[in-house]
Structures are given as structure tokens and as C-alpha cells.
Design a protein around this motif. Sequence first.
Motif, PDB file in Angstrom:
ATOM      1  N   ILE A  53       0.870  -1.179   0.000  1.00 34.94           N
ATOM      2  CA  ILE A  53       0.000   0.000   0.000  1.00 34.94           C
ATOM      3  C   ILE A  53       0.903   1.225   0.000  1.00 34.94           C
ATOM      4  O   ILE A  53       1.774   1.356   0.873  1.00 34.94           O
ATOM      5  N   VAL A  54       0.705   2.114  -0.963  1.00 30.63           N
ATOM      6  CA  VAL A  54       1.445   3.376  -0.985  1.00 30.63           C
ATOM      7  C   VAL A  54       0.425   4.508  -1.110  1.00 30.63           C
ATOM      8  O   VAL A  54      -0.027   4.822  -2.208  1.00 30.63           O
ATOM      9  N   PRO A  55       0.010   5.089   0.013  1.00 31.95           N
ATOM     10  CA  PRO A  55      -0.993   6.152  -0.063  1.00 31.95           C
ATOM     11  C   PRO A  55      -0.382   7.451  -0.584  1.00 31.95           C
ATOM     12  O   PRO A  55       0.794   7.726  -0.318  1.00 31.95           O
ATOM     13  N   LYS A  56      -1.158   8.188  -1.351  1.00 37.98           N
ATOM     14  CA  LYS A  56      -0.689   9.507  -1.808  1.00 37.98           C
ATOM     15  C   LYS A  56      -0.429  10.399  -0.594  1.00 37.98           C
ATOM     16  O   LYS A  56       0.634  11.005  -0.475  1.00 37.98           O
ATOM     17  N   PHE A  57      -1.386  10.455   0.308  1.00 37.94           N
ATOM     18  CA  PHE A  57      -1.168  11.093   1.607  1.00 37.94           C
ATOM     19  C   PHE A  57      -1.121  10.004   2.664  1.00 37.94           C
ATOM     20  O   PHE A  57      -1.997   9.122   2.689  1.00 37.94           O
ATOM     21  N   LEU A  58      -0.117  10.051   3.521  1.00 38.59           N
ATOM     22  CA  LEU A  58      -0.052   9.088   4.612  1.00 38.59           C
ATOM     23  C   LEU A  58      -1.289   9.274   5.491  1.00 38.59           C
ATOM     24  O   LEU A  58      -1.851  10.376   5.577  1.00 38.59           O
ATOM     25  N   VAL A  59      -1.677   8.185   6.121  1.00 40.04           N
ATOM     26  CA  VAL A  59      -2.905   8.208   6.911  1.00 40.04           C
ATOM     27  C   VAL A  59      -2.538   8.018   8.381  1.00 40.04           C
ATOM     28  O   VAL A  59      -1.835   7.064   8.737  1.00 40.04           O
ATOM     29  N   ASN A  60      -2.980   8.970   9.210  1.00 42.34           N
ATOM     30  CA  ASN A  60      -2.705   8.873  10.646  1.00 42.34           C
ATOM     31  C   ASN A  60      -3.544   7.780  11.276  1.00 42.34           C
ATOM     32  O   ASN A  60      -4.525   7.316  10.678  1.00 42.34           O
ATOM     33  N   ALA A  61      -3.161   7.409  12.500  1.00 42.10           N
ATOM     34  CA  ALA A  61      -3.856   6.307  13.181  1.00 42.10           C
ATOM     35  C   ALA A  61      -5.335   6.604  13.360  1.00 42.10           C
ATOM     36  O   ALA A  61      -6.176   5.700  13.364  1.00 42.10           O
ATOM     37  N   ASP A  62      -5.679   7.881  13.485  1.00 44.14           N
ATOM     38  CA  ASP A  62      -7.100   8.217  13.656  1.00 44.14           C
ATOM     39  C   ASP A  62      -7.830   8.356  12.320  1.00 44.14           C
ATOM     40  O   ASP A  62      -8.987   8.768  12.265  1.00 44.14           O
TER      41      ASP A  62
END
Lengths: 589, 589
Positions: free
Chosen positions: A229-238
Amino acid sequence: MTYTAPLREQMFVLETVADLPGIAALPGFEGATPDLVGAVLAESARLMAGEFAPLNSVGDKVGARAVDGVVTMPEGFRDAYASWIAGGWAGLNAAPAHGGQGLPFVLSCAVMEQLMSANMAFSLCMMLSAGAIEALQAHASPEQQRLYLEKLVSGEWTGTMNLTEPQAGSDVGALRTLAVPHADGSWRIKGQKIYITWGEHDLADNIIHLVLARTPDAPPGTKGISLFIVPKFLVNADGSLGARNDVRAIATEHKLGIHASPTCTMSFGDRDDCVGFMVGAEGGGMRAMFTMMNHARINVGLQGLAVAERAYQHALDYARTRVQSAKFGGGRAPVRIIEHADVRRMLMTMKANIEAARAITYLTAASVDRGHAGDAEAARLADLLTPVTKAFATDVGVEMTSLAVQVFGGMGYVEETGAAQHLRDARIAPIYEGTNGIQALDLVGRKLGQGRWQGLFADIRADLAGLPKGGDLGAMAPYLDDALAALQTATVWMSGNDGAALEDTAAAATPYLRMFALTVGGWLLIRQAAAASGQLAAAQGDPDFLRAKVATARFFAEQLLPAAPALLGPITRGALSLYAVPEEQLLAR
Amino acid sequence: MTYTAPLREQMFVLETVADLPGIAALPGFEGATPDLVGAVLAESARLMAGEFAPLNSVGDKVGARAVDGVVTMPEGFRDAYASWIAGGWAGLNAAPAHGGQGLPFVLSCAVMEQLMSANMAFSLCMMLSAGAIEALQAHASPEQQRLYLEKLVSGEWTGTMNLTEPQAGSDVGALRTLAVPHADGSWRIKGQKIYITWGEHDLADNIIHLVLARTPDAPPGTKGISLFIVPKFLVNADGSLGARNDVRAIATEHKLGIHASPTCTMSFGDRDDCVGFMVGAEGGGMRAMFTMMNHARINVGLQGLAVAERAYQHALDYARTRVQSAKFGGGRAPVRIIEHADVRRMLMTMKANIEAARAITYLTAASVDRGHAGDAEAARLADLLTPVTKAFATDVGVEMTSLAVQVFGGMGYVEETGAAQHLRDARIAPIYEGTNGIQALDLVGRKLGQGRWQGLFADIRADLAGLPKGGDLGAMAPYLDDALAALQTATVWMSGNDGAALEDTAAAATPYLRMFALTVGGWLLIRQAAAASGQLAAAQGDPDFLRAKVATARFFAEQLLPAAPALLGPITRGALSLYAVPEEQLLAR
């Protein structure tokens, strides 16, 4: 030119070919009653006609515009996509646990067909997202599912599939993109991918790239490949969005068609800081990718018939209004061109081929549903029919959109008319998701060996035995009989090849797939005609529609199916004549 | 990607199919010895490779740009056209009395094929001029010939053909453009024509429009139509240019392909001062137009095979260098894709179809030459084969350029590669100069009735009887035998239709034409193979080339020809199944 979903046709195929009642009896699909399915399709038909079909032309003319890695979609695309999300369409067959509606895959295919008819280029965004959902549902960890799935299922984020590299097209195992482990358990990705569909755009807040890459010291070939998985924007835990990841679209392709589908060259790790997260086990990338690729192949088959359907409606509309020339041998009064036999032949050829392709595709999709519910025979049927669906329906897409251009005559060659767009759009489908040549090799090289064809042929034979002697059905039977006999012979011949004779199998693969598809397509049309005859006899349903189903099947049997047995000779002649002209003589003449 | 004229192939077809020695024995063609013909083709091949082929891509990308009725061609076009004039190519088969070289039509076709491969869009300019030359040679007065022909023959001026109006496409008789007599013996033309190829451009000092128009009180339909010369600039008695005539290009089309061919809407007489000069007798317009249309149909057939040839060379070049995947059942080492059986099948399918189409086209053109020299049987053969040439070779054009895109895979869909251009360019050829549906009706409705098919079939049968029992030739014979038997049956069935059964003939026209073309194409390839075998036995010629001709014929016989007898059923089933689905049910599904 607008698009009207062929709702009665879709429902009829779902009921008579896909066995919708049987699907609705599977655990988890209890809600998929004919009434609900009909309502879903009618609702999506309104969305397609109202919002997506009108954007097809502007999508072609304006296209996705790329400047400095930013891709801007034409006006209207954002609103239409918002409607897609609002209607919950993105999660139609995703699991309820992840926010989906848990409806059968075959129903999502019927909706996708409508979307693809309405706007093929746009539909690729949703198709790729659906593939990402599937891969993550099947292979991602619960934490990954929590972080990424819900927003893919809602449609707020979209997904992509990153396989191809310049030296690794059909040969995925040749890819070089590298994934290096990082102290925190994540990975750092570095490499370039080409031909990434909807790799960048401005319709969603985030894009979840699924990327195939090679881990350090991994074995060569496909076994060394893992999925990330390579998100364009990293996703925080929340679940909120974090930093922009080090992945960018560095170029977009200028293509023959599907101009509103941004085809990107993606660069991962230009600043050595592209964060990826492994999905499933190391080295399990190809397996994960195949899960999603098989469904993608069915979806690409859908594209072929869907664009052909749109082109058919377009050509039909023109043929019903354009007045030109008197009928052959029929006096001097000019008639609408639909009355000319040759135009009628083109229209019927389109209708019959599209309906054959639709039947094959829905049967394959329904077999996927039954396979998921534990029916092993159905799962193997889906495996067997997937390459047939993909290759035949996309060839039909190209051939029928070209016929539609022909119906328009000179007007068809002028871009303003919109007929040429269908052909340009359709031309990609035989190429991507595994070229049709690869599909044919998959059919003869892997799928035949699984033996499921024997049961399929037995089913066709049983249907044949049940046909009445007279009437339309009786008239169609010999054509199917001939085709099946030839297919049986070809299949047995194919199965006997081994060692050096494998070259003969490879040489025959493409005509064999065509023969297979024509036979199965003819069978399914005759099956529908038999069902229609039954309903007519019982005074059920719309008699005009049912009679048209019978007549279409008969046209296919008489006019198109004879091409199948005629392929037996070419199939069994072997590879020799393909290589008899040496390469130098191909060149220097 | 460059273009290399297939010189040996062209010469071989000229010698073995077109009977070049026989042509050179006709009065007036004494100069057309094999040596001279070879030299002409080699010279034109240099011109094509050096000047015209490199402009194909810029022609597509930049295209003909139209602003306020002025059309500007891309850079380089003017220079290339100057070379065309300088070489005397424009008058290759024009009469020496008008400054032409008086060479056979079939030779000019071989040169045109090269030009069309090199740059199809550009070639249309020369093709239309050649048509104008022909019409004026045959129908214009000596004074008109003096004023207009010489500069058309030299290429200093170009010509156009103005038939189509919005309501009069295939149905030319429906045209409304009006010609009113003027006191000085000239006419005043008023009306609009659409789809006028090279109707305006900046390559020549003058453009001679040939315009079909209706005279006052003329009878309706085609009998009321006359042909007019409408020069862009009026021509003074001394040949110098006079006033600008009242004819203008008011729009150009945005088309799928042939972007470097300006397709214009021409307006005649906006200021009521468009001067025209009648060619031939009043009401004789259609006859004059048919003279030039028949040759134009052969030329359009050439376009189909020529663009397919270019696409074939392009795809072959790619297939020889692109390395991808191991062979099916052949270990792990990736190979060049030309070694994959499926790619090889695509390339051989292209080669064989192109060579069949070339053989048919050259035979038709040579028959025109023989017909002009007084051979009535040859003239009727040319009549019979003209619709077959036009429709089959242009269908081959579309189908083979599409295959070439497929060979390129994803690269083929990216415009930069240039493969898609061939398909886009080729797609017009089945439409213009009479759609292929019209060609099929011409074949079954007019040409079969002339009875010339009987002699043709007898020739095929005689060749068959002369084939040896064994070897490659013996192996091919049964395929041709089957095809001929089916064609004979279909033809006899067709000839028996009358009255209401004419609908059955119309319904069968398109598959019948395909069957006819496959059979004649297969015959001519086998005839070439027989000639090649003879030369091999006599140790003449290049053995590698000759063996390749034999192998290509065998591939066609085994792999492609079986489609012909398979059409017998569809042909003879009649029109019923075409109309069995009522129009409303085609629509509402």
C-alpha cells in the motif's frame, strides 16, 4: 447522444443465464431478490443517463489535463463522482463489515456495465478502486483494513494498481521497483511504474496505490514480488490525512482514446522517502494481484460489450432517422437507412454479438459469486471463462464500435458525431489487463488443464438434447451442435499436445478462444431463447421483448455461429505455417 | 518509423498476376518493360522513403490548419510536393498528348501504393488530381483540355471531385447544387458541397474543382446531373491566372484520421458569381463521374492495403526488437515477441491478407489497362473486381492496422508510437468512394448480372486442375477447391433471386463479397506460389523470397481461406432473420 441502459435485457440475462434466484439463495445474498436488483439497476440507469453519459464527450474532447504532476479533470466530473459516492455505489459488493452493501459481484457487474457504457474513461476510476477494495479485503491486515478500506468503500478515496514497468509489461516478473524494509516496520519504495490508470486526479482526497515491488534478496521472477500500500497522503492512526508521500505522477500519456482517464507514469521515492506498507506475506504479491486481476479481467470484458452497446444505441439512433437511397430492387423512394438490408445486418450483428458477450460475462461473474459461496465447480467455471470473457468481449468491443462508425458513413469519421470516440475508447480493452493473446494462452495453457470444460460441454449437450425439433429453437440446434462438435474435437486435440507440440497449442490459442466464445455465446443465447419461448408459451412477460430474444438468438446461430466450426481446420493445422516464412523474409520484400 | 517499399513483392505481383509482359505488349505501353517498371518503382521508393514517409507523423499531429477559408499545410509538405512535380509523377499514366508519360494504370497504382503507404493523407491530393485528369481526358473539350489538363498533368495545379451534399451522400442523385446558363456560354454555380478532399490548400497555384450540379429544368435523380469545371482562379485564354472565382472553403472537418488531408465544406456562388464550365453533354455528369469513380475505387482499395503494409512494417520492426516473456512451454528466457506464436500469427495474418489484397488490386488495375486497349473481357473483369477490390482491401486496411496496434500492446495505444495513426487513417477507406455496403450491392446487383464471373471461375478451376498433387501446392489445392465450390453455389443462388427475393440478395451482399474476395485472393496467392515454385525449380530468382511466397500462400490457404466456405450458410439463409427483430425491439430493451 444519450445512453439508455438496456434494463429488460440486463434483467433477463441475470435471471436466465446468471440464475439470479439461485444467487439470492446463497448465504449473505438473501437481499438480492429480483425486485431489489431491478430497483438497483433502474436507479443506476437514471444516474448514468443523467450524470455520467453527458460527460462522455467532454471527457474525450477536454480530457484529463496534467500540469506539473497535478491532474485536473474536466468540469462536471467532480459532481458526478460526488453522486457516485452519495449513492453508495462504490461499495455495492464490498463487505458490510467494511461499510459495503454486500451485494453479489454479478450485480455490481451489471451496474458497472451501465457506467462503462455511459462513460468508459470515468468508469476506470471506479473499476480500479473496486480492485483495490477486493485486494485489501482478501489480503490486508485488520489494521490496514481499518485505515484504508472504509474510505475506499465509501468512494471518498480511490485506488490504483501499479504493475507495469517499461521492461515488465506482460512479463510482470521482470519488474524492478524495490521495497526496502524500514525500522518502523514500514517499507521504502523506489522505482517507476508506467500506464497507471487514474494514478493522479483531483476527484478524491486521497489515492491508495497498490504497488508490486521486489524486496531485497528476493528470488527473481514472480516469486520475489510483494504487494504494498502506498498512499498519496499518509494516513494517521485516527484516519486523518498526514504528510504527502513521496510518490508523484511525472507524466501522462497522450492516448488514442479514454482521454478522461489519466494514464500516469508514477515515480516512487524520488526523495528516497516513499512510504509503503506490505500487504500479506512477503513474496505473496502476485497471488494478491491475481485475486484482483481476475475480477479486473471480467470488468475489462464488460468494457468491451458496454462500449459496443453505447455505439450500437448511437448507430441505431442514426440509422432510424437518416434517409438515403431507395431500397435495393425496391423502387425510387428514399428510405431510412435502417431499412437497407446491409445496415440492418450491421445492427443485428452488433445486437447479437453484444448480447452473446453480455451473457458470457454475466455467467462468469455469477460463477465468481457461487465460487465465493463454496461451490468449487462454479469457481472453476469462473476460472475457465474469465479469459474467454476478457478476450471475446473486448474483441467484440473493437469490432462492433468499428461497425457503428460504418453505419454512420462519412459522419462517423467526423469526430463531432461521437461515433469515432467509441472505437478509440474500445481499442484499449483487448490490450490491457493481459493482452487477448495472453488470455488465449491462459485458456489453452492453464484453464483447459483444469478439466472444467468437460462439465461445461456436457451442460451444452444437455441443453441441446432438450431443444424441441421444430420451430425457431429446432432451427438453431444444428448450428450449436456443429459448433460444439468442432469445439470438442479441438479441445481434445489441444489436450493431446505435449513437449514440442506445445508450440501447436500456442499457435492455435487465439482462434481456439474465438471458437470457444462463439460456441458458449451461441449456447447462452439459445438458452435465453428457450427461456423466452417458455415464457411466451406460459403468457408471461413482454411478448415483443421475448420474441426479439428468440429472433436474436436465431440470427446469431445462422449468421455468426458458423464461423466457429470453420476454425477447426486452422486450429489443428499446427504452428508450422506460422514460422515457415523466416524472419528476414517477413522483413525484406 | 520509416517505410521501405516492398519492391520485390510489387514486381513479383506485377509479373505473375498483372502479366506485366502482356501489358507491355499493348499498343502505347511498349516502354513498360520490366526493367523500366523496376527502375520507376525503385525511384519512387526513394522519394517515398526520403520525403513523404517522414511527413506522415507531422501531418497527423499538426494537420492541415484552416483559418478563414485559408488552409495551411504543415512544414515540409510544399517541398515534398515540389519533388513530386519535379519527378513528373503527377502525369505517370496521363496521355503523352497532354504532357503525361503514358505508362500503364497498373504501374501508376504500384507507385500510388507506395505513396499511400508513405503518407496516406498526402496521397489523397494526388489521387484526386489523377481523377480529375482522367475525367477531363475522357470528357472535356479540346479547349478545356488545353486550358486545364497540362497543369494538372504537370502537378502544378491540383483537382478535386465535388459530389456530396448533406442530403446527398450515397444517393448522389439527391444533390441540389444548381448550375444556371450564362450569356457567354459558361454557367453560374450555386450550392454547398461537403467532405471535399483537398478542397483548399496552399501547395498549388490553382485548384480545379470538378462539380456535379443540376441544370434548370433538369429531370430529377441522376439523369439531371451535369459535370462542371470550377477553377479556384479563372484561367485566361493564354493560360495565365485571372480573377479569384466565387468558390470558398467555409469549413474543414475535425476527423478521426488523415489529418493532413483538408476535408472541406465548399461554398459555390456566395456572391452569385461562381463561374463554371460544363464538361461533356448536359445530363452526362454521372457518366463522367463514374469514369473517374471506378478508378478512384481501385485507388481507395490501394489505400487499404497500403496503410496496412505500413502498419505491418511498423509492427514487425517492434516485434523484432521488443523482448518480453519466455515462449509458451519454452523455459524461462525472455524472447523477442516475434518468437511468440500469437504475435507471429498476427504478423503472418497481416502479410498474407495484404498480399492477397495487393494481388486482387493489381489484377483489377491491369484489367483496366487491357480493357482500355480494347479487350472487352478484361474490361468486364475490371468492372467485376472493382467493388471487390475496394471493399476487401479497405476492410483489410482496418482489420490489419488494428492488429498492428495489438502487436504493440500498450505502446500501440499511445499516440506517440504512431501505430494508432495507421488505424485512424485506414478507418475512412471503407466509407468513402461508396461505402463497402454499396460496393457489395454493386457486386451482387450489377456486376454478377454481367456474367463475367463465369470466366473468372473457369480460370480458377483451370489453375486448380494444373496444380501438382503433392507438396505445398497440392496441400493448398483443397482449400481453394472448397472455397470455389461454395462461391459457385452462392453465385448461382444469388443469380436465381428475383422480385421479393432481391431482399435476400441484398441481405447476403456483404458476406458474399467477403467470400468472393477470399477466394480470388487465395487463388492469386496460389497462382503466385505456383509461379514461385516454377522459378525455384528452374533456379531463377531469389530462392528465399520465392519460398516465402509459397509459404505465405499456404498460410493463407490453411488459416484464412476456410472462412470463405463457412459463409455459404449465412449467405443463403436469406433476409428473414435480419428483419425478424422489429425496429422498436432493436431500440427498447
